[in-house]
Design a protein around this motif. Structure first.
Motif, PDB file in Angstrom:
ATOM      1  N   GLU A  54       8.129  10.176  -1.491  1.00  0.00           N
ATOM      2  CA  GLU A  54       6.713   9.871  -1.169  1.00  0.00           C
ATOM      3  C   GLU A  54       5.545  10.839  -0.970  1.00  0.00           C
ATOM      4  O   GLU A  54       4.436  10.098  -1.303  1.00  0.00           O
ATOM      5  CB  GLU A  54       7.100   9.503   0.590  1.00  0.00           C
ATOM      6  N   HIS A  57       3.146  10.363  -4.191  1.00  0.00           N
ATOM      7  CA  HIS A  57       2.126   9.300  -4.286  1.00  0.00           C
ATOM      8  C   HIS A  57       0.872   9.636  -3.505  1.00  0.00           C
ATOM      9  O   HIS A  57      -0.253   9.070  -3.512  1.00  0.00           O
ATOM     10  CB  HIS A  57       2.574   7.962  -4.153  1.00  0.00           C
ATOM     11  N   SER A  95       6.552   7.675 -12.805  1.00  0.00           N
ATOM     12  CA  SER A  95       6.003   8.109 -11.566  1.00  0.00           C
ATOM     13  C   SER A  95       4.939   7.393 -10.893  1.00  0.00           C
ATOM     14  O   SER A  95       4.307   6.674 -12.036  1.00  0.00           O
ATOM     15  CB  SER A  95       5.758   9.706 -11.472  1.00  0.00           C
ATOM     16  N   ARG A  96       4.392   7.625  -9.824  1.00  0.00           N
ATOM     17  CA  ARG A  96       3.278   7.142  -9.257  1.00  0.00           C
ATOM     18  C   ARG A  96       2.026   7.617  -9.818  1.00  0.00           C
ATOM     19  O   ARG A  96       1.120   6.688 -10.072  1.00  0.00           O
ATOM     20  CB  ARG A  96       3.238   7.130  -7.671  1.00  0.00           C
ATOM     21  N   GLU A 170       5.882   2.638  -6.344  1.00  0.00           N
ATOM     22  CA  GLU A 170       6.194   4.323  -6.167  1.00  0.00           C
ATOM     23  C   GLU A 170       6.695   4.751  -7.223  1.00  0.00           C
ATOM     24  O   GLU A 170       6.190   5.659  -7.938  1.00  0.00           O
ATOM     25  CB  GLU A 170       7.150   4.260  -4.947  1.00  0.00           C
ATOM     26  N   ARG A 171       7.759   4.196  -7.981  1.00  0.00           N
ATOM     27  CA  ARG A 171       8.272   4.668  -9.140  1.00  0.00           C
ATOM     28  C   ARG A 171       8.931   3.339  -9.950  1.00  0.00           C
ATOM     29  O   ARG A 171       9.147   2.659  -9.267  1.00  0.00           O
ATOM     30  CB  ARG A 171       9.133   6.083  -8.994  1.00  0.00           C
ATOM     31  N   THR A 196       9.384  -0.010  -4.901  1.00  0.00           N
ATOM     32  CA  THR A 196       8.121  -0.042  -3.918  1.00  0.00           C
ATOM     33  C   THR A 196       7.852   1.344  -3.193  1.00  0.00           C
ATOM     34  O   THR A 196       8.715   1.890  -2.669  1.00  0.00           O
ATOM     35  CB  THR A 196       7.933  -1.302  -3.226  1.00  0.00           C
ATOM     36  N   ARG A 197       6.613   1.236  -2.713  1.00  0.00           N
ATOM     37  CA  ARG A 197       6.046   2.327  -1.806  1.00  0.00           C
ATOM     38  C   ARG A 197       6.549   2.195  -0.299  1.00  0.00           C
ATOM     39  O   ARG A 197       6.680   1.092   0.144  1.00  0.00           O
ATOM     40  CB  ARG A 197       4.519   2.598  -1.757  1.00  0.00           C
ATOM     41  N   ASP A 199       5.551   3.607   2.810  1.00  0.00           N
ATOM     42  CA  ASP A 199       4.395   4.651   3.403  1.00  0.00           C
ATOM     43  C   ASP A 199       4.870   5.299   4.682  1.00  0.00           C
ATOM     44  O   ASP A 199       5.718   4.911   5.390  1.00  0.00           O
ATOM     45  CB  ASP A 199       3.322   3.760   3.901  1.00  0.00           C
TER      46      ASP A 199
END
Length: 687
Positions: A54, A57, A95-96, A170-171, A196-197, A199
């Motif tokens: 995390e 990003h 990567s992000r 996210e990646r 996905t991200r 948060d």
């Protein structure tokens, strides 16, 4: 932020403790102690790797990714989700930061910059693309979203109809080679898992862009965090008038995700909706330039994960895909009498699985099973229905049942993974098959990893392969499953300044499914290659990454340089060398591909990313002129250069994308010209 720092310190202290403990106990109980410490290290890496992932990003102002963070990312290259530096397979992680730097508008465009991925685009910007790995076809690649297998049983052409915007990601993890044990029976030549991200705090994001050919795009995303949960909602829309006749598109995405932390148990819920409507100029048959597609996809899933030494990970998912395919687009004049109407399809997938992971003194064990049902309702595909259901007159259904077991022996310098998938599909009566996997890696130093693997996989034919009979295409309901086994060996090197890898592999395919052109009736036929023809595919993949900002003083503008190259060839028997039919998939493969990415700064806030690729495709296609057959021609090599320039303020970024700068004429799939120069730009804001 305080929590992140504490967790980071815990990981650091644990690693230091593990190293000291190993040196103390090594002389007494070497094998036992290493197994215990390594097993604990893997559990802690699995628990702690979320925050380093995390963390990447949030650092949107950096131009390079620290290799220490990349190594701590947990990847889905095995059933127990090993850290990247322990994976004994070729795993590529986008990567992000790389996604943000890329001049792309869809995941398919993004994958074009990976040397080991072959993209056959019919339409750009996420309209439609066939994704292939290591010479396999698009139907042989599994596509997953956060571990949910969204591979479409109707046809792989629609597998990427998933509700994800670039800002959600996210990646992206790309696992090369047969991966049935990891991703299920459909992962014949590999898999792509989109993560996905997740948060860590409430936030928002918005983006607007526009450009040539009536291009317009908008994305919005928001996340809300409470003490025990996190919720996010994103929406995206993009459109274009098209770069040639009948190539316009409208695409919309909606994705909701929630994570609940319930007393040491995680519960993830996600659901999404995707809509695409586009002109499909010669997409499926060059004889008909006025084709059109209107699709809708939706999915939902619930996943849990308990804590403790024995983890239970139940997963339930469902997806549905609607398609209205118009061979002759509505409103086209002079429709021939033989055309009776459009094709309508609805495919449904329902699955549930239970995975368990157990950590012991001997390593990490993963075991469990999966039930997956695939069905289709159609106006043309499947077996005739006794009673019609709306516009649907045909249907088919099959169930895939599998059990898996994998154990990972993890020592200080060595990892050995042994496992297998026992699989049964109801479309193949009274047959259970075992697909073993053996993966090993040796780490003589912290920077160097040497690995080797042997894996087997299978794939069932799609419903299109089995039943499609229209125009000049003839399906085959007698198709058998196809099989593959693969040998792979390679090495990876990473330090603060340099990253690199080299991999060699041999794929041995049997009963491979292809569509071949017959001069007898001038049609394409779905076929299995003869049982005595076991097609061999040889390949070499290499990559080099230079973190120039670490090598040279910060005053110089260059930040990073990445280079990749792939070579692939096939071994035909004498029969095919003589006849060599026009092949739509098996013998249409990417023989050479070279990619390069250079990132640099101009001043303090302006960054520029250059993306170059050159590729040469083996095989040939039947060229059409004015919708009529002309002659058989070979694919021509081509090179493309794309660039993105972005100027960053504290919360706002202005960007300009220039794709195909030299306006190169090229095709990925025969008879479908790809876009020339395309300029666009826009702005994004984080809040």
């Amino acid at each position: 932020m305080r929590k992140k720092q504490l967790n980071t310190m815990k990981v650091f202290r644990f690693k230091r403790f593990a190293r000291k403990s190993y040196s103390v106990f090594n002389s007494l109980h070497k094998r036992v102690t290493i197994g215990v410490l390594s097993g604990c290290a893997l559990i802690n890496a699995h628990a702690a790797a979320v925050e380093p992932a995390e963390r990447t990003h949030t650092q949107t102002t950096t131009d390079s990714i620290p290799l220490t963070e990349l190594d701590e990312v947990v990847v889905t290259a095995s059933k127990v989700d090993l850290p990247l530096n322990l994976a004994a397979k070729q795993v590529t992680v986008i990567s992000r930061q790389e996604i943000e730097r890329a001049p792309v508008r869809g995941i398919e465009d993004l994958l074009n910059y990976v040397a080991g991925v072959d993209i056959l685009q019919r339409g750009p910007h996420g309209v439609q693309a066939d994704i292939s790995l290591r010479g396999g076809s698009f139907d042989q690649t599994a596509i997953l979203l956060n571990g949910v297998n969204l591979t479409n049983p109707h046809t792989g052409h629609y597998t990427f109809n998933i509700p994800v915007n670039l800002s959600d990601i996210e990646r992206v993890e790309i696992v090369q080679g047969p991966s049935s044990l990891v991703y299920g029976a459909s992962a014949f030549s590999g898999g792509v898992n989109i993560i996905t991200r997740k948060d860590t705090e409430s936030n928002g994001f918005a983006k607007l862009e526009g450009g040539m050919h009536g291009l317009f795009g908008a994305e919005a995303r928001g996340a809300y965090k409470t003490d025990g949960s996190l919720h996010s909602l994103s929406a995206g829309y993009k459109r274009s008038d098209g770069y040639i006749a009948n190539s316009e598109y409208d695409i919309a995405n909606l994705l909701w995700q929630s994570r609940f932390n319930l007393q040491n148990t995680l519960l993830d819920i996600q659901a999404g909706y995707n809509r695409k409507a586009y002109g499909a100029n010669t997409f499926y048959s060059p004889s008909f330039p006025n084709q059109h597609d209107d699709t809708q996809g939706m999915f939902a899933s619930i996943r849990g994960e308990t804590g403790g030494k024995l983890k239970f990970i139940p997963h339930i998912y469902w997806s549905r895909h609607h398609d209205e395919y118009q061979l002759i687009r509505q409103g086209t004049p002079d429709v021939p009498d033989w055309y009776k109407g459009h094709n309508y399809h609805r495919s449904d997938v329902f699955g549930m699985n239970l995975a368990m992971r157990y950590a012991s003194r001997w390593g990490i064990t993963g075991f469990g099973g999966e039930f997956r049902n695939e069905g289709i309702l159609s106006s043309v595909l499947g077996k005739p229905l006794e009673d019609t259901f709306g516009k649907y007159t045909h249907s088919d259904n099959r169930t895939n049942i599998s059990y898996f077991l994998e154990h990972n022996f993890i020592f200080n310098h060595f990892t050995l993974s042994i496992g297998g998938l026992m699989n049964h599909n109801t479309a193949v009566v009274n047959k259970f098959d075992l697909y073993p996997a053996l993966n090993a890696s040796y780490r003589p130093s912290r920077s160097l990893t040497i690995y080797a693997s042997w894996n087997k996989a299978t794939r069932m034919p799609t419903f299109t392969d089995l039943y499609y009979r229209a125009g000049d295409h003839v399906g085959n309901d007698l198709l058998r499953p196809e099989y593959i086994q693969s040998l792979e060996a390679g090495m990876k090197y990473r330090n603060r300044f340099l990253g690199g890898s080299v991999t060699g592999y041999l794929n041995h395919g049997q009963n491979l499914i292809d569509w071949e052109y017959s001069d007898d009736d001038k049609k394409w036929h779905a076929v299995n290659l003869p049982e005595n023809e076991k097609l061999k595919t040889y390949g070499v993949e290499t990559s080099v990454s230079l973190h120039l900002s670490e090598i040279f003083p910060s005053a110089q503008p260059f930040r990073s340089l990445q280079i990749g190259y792939v070579y692939l060839t096939q071994d035909y028997d004498s029969r095919k060398e003589v006849n060599n039919p026009v092949s739509m998939y098996v013998r249409n493969y990417l023989k050479h591909k070279f990619t390069a990415n250079l990132t640099h700064r101009i001043g303090r806030n302006l960054s520029v990313s250059w993306n170059f690729r050159w590729q040469e495709r083996a095989g040939s296609y039947m060229r059409y002129v004015n919708a009529e057959k002309d002659e058989r021609v070979d694919f021509s090599p081509f090179s493309l250069l794309d660039v993105k320039a972005g100027y960053k303020f504290p919360r706002v970024e202005l960007f300009v994308n220039a794709n195909n700068i030299f306006n190169t004429t090229h095709v990925d799939f025969g008879n479908i010209p790809q876009p020339g120069f395309w300029l666009s730009g826009g702005a994004s804001m984080r809040f």
